[in-house]
Design an enzyme around this catalytic site. Sequence first.
Site, PDB file in Angstrom:
ATOM      1  CE1 TYR A 137      -4.221  58.020  55.375  1.00  0.00           C
ATOM      2  CE2 TYR A 137      -5.201  56.056  56.343  1.00  0.00           C
ATOM      3  CZ  TYR A 137      -4.100  56.733  55.855  1.00  0.00           C
ATOM      4  OH  TYR A 137      -2.872  56.119  55.852  1.00  0.00           O
ATOM      5  NE  ARG A 158      -5.282  50.676  66.659  1.00  0.00           N
ATOM      6  CZ  ARG A 158      -6.441  50.628  67.314  1.00  0.00           C
ATOM      7  NH1 ARG A 158      -6.814  49.540  67.942  1.00  0.00           N
ATOM      8  NH2 ARG A 158      -7.228  51.684  67.334  1.00  0.00           N
ATOM      9  CB  VAL A 203      -0.205  55.025  70.195  1.00  0.00           C
ATOM     10  CG1 VAL A 203       0.145  53.618  69.732  1.00  0.00           C
ATOM     11  CG2 VAL A 203      -0.348  55.040  71.698  1.00  0.00           C
ATOM     12  CB  ILE A 204       5.029  53.542  69.340  1.00  0.00           C
ATOM     13  CG1 ILE A 204       4.224  52.261  69.592  1.00  0.00           C
ATOM     14  CG2 ILE A 204       6.499  53.363  69.745  1.00  0.00           C
ATOM     15  CD1 ILE A 204       4.805  50.984  69.042  1.00  0.00           C
ATOM     16  CB  ALA A 220      -0.832  59.897  51.776  1.00  0.00           C
TER      17      ALA A 220
END
Length: 315
Positions: free
Chosen positions: A147, A215, A191-192, A81
């Site tokens: 998306y 999250r 983010v991690i 994707a």
Amino acid sequence: MKFPFKKVLVTGGAGFIGSHLIEALVAEGCQVTVLDNLSSGHISNLDSVIDYISFCRGDIRDLPTIEEAARDCEAIFHLAAMVSVPQTVERPLESAAINDLGTLQIFEAARNNNVGCAVYISSSAIYGDEPQSPKHEGMNPKPLSPYAVHKLSGEYYARLYHELYKIKTTSLRLFNVFGPRQDPSSPYSGVISIFMSKAIAKSPPTIYGDGNQSRDFVYVKDVVKACLLAAKAENTAGIAVNVGTGSSLEINRLWEMICQITGVKIKPQYMSPRPGDILESVADLQRAKSLLGFEPEYSFEKGLAHTFEWYKRNR
Ligand code: UD1
């Protein structure tokens, strides 16, 4: 239960999640064909399995290429994707060609090759900013980006290909996936991965908004487990299922935990919230538990420790 398929196709297999899935499939004794155009994936992600798989560099916009890759396969895992939400906002037509039409072509190739099973990787993005929490599969989708619209249309195609052509399709709505090999190089990376590389480089991260947004972070190995369970499941045809942990973590707390594990003490910089950023995202796992028998194995701390080890070695 033993894994029931011998020959499988994984699209997007050179990516972060796909490469972990392929390791698990190879360990199950499968003959794996990987279809990837390497637009965001890396062949090096497949280093540990490259001698055991068949790699096909190709694009899911090209039906003959997919048909060739899907030949004699019993199951398809469709992960390829355009994965960046902001990219799809900038280039909605290209996103439609890949994420929407490309997905339809995968199901069509499955139909033409008598592939009986397909697992489609969808996203919790389809819930949009629906305030109800946790998010459960019975809620009305509220897509806020190309998306999300394209992921949702993929789910509808999955359902149709089950109803019309009896392919056992399951859509998995992934929440925020993290783990080794997640690429931190773009400002739109997870983010991690960004916070990890900032901590290792001893530089301050940016937190968008007040950092109280939260999250549901799910470790990549648990996502792989959900993919295998979905392929084996008898009762999920045409259905979408959440894949997360059922708990959430605030972004401020995330940075504190990353500081602890990496042994740094750095204050984050705060910037205004990202447009469209959702406040709280956490998965309701009832369906995953009852239909797939899915239960996450990795605590957040354990997943983070494995992730840190990898970033340290590969910075
Ligand atoms: C993620 C997915 C997206 C999916 C969505 C489903 C990624 C990269 N994106 O988006 O594909 O559609 O879940 O809900 O996995 N943040 C910072 N500083 C940073 C980066 C991020 O404060 O440097 C914040 C963001 O503003 C956000 C949170 O961290 O509030 C998570 O961001 P991100 O990892 O990009 O994921 P989502 O936006 O949730």
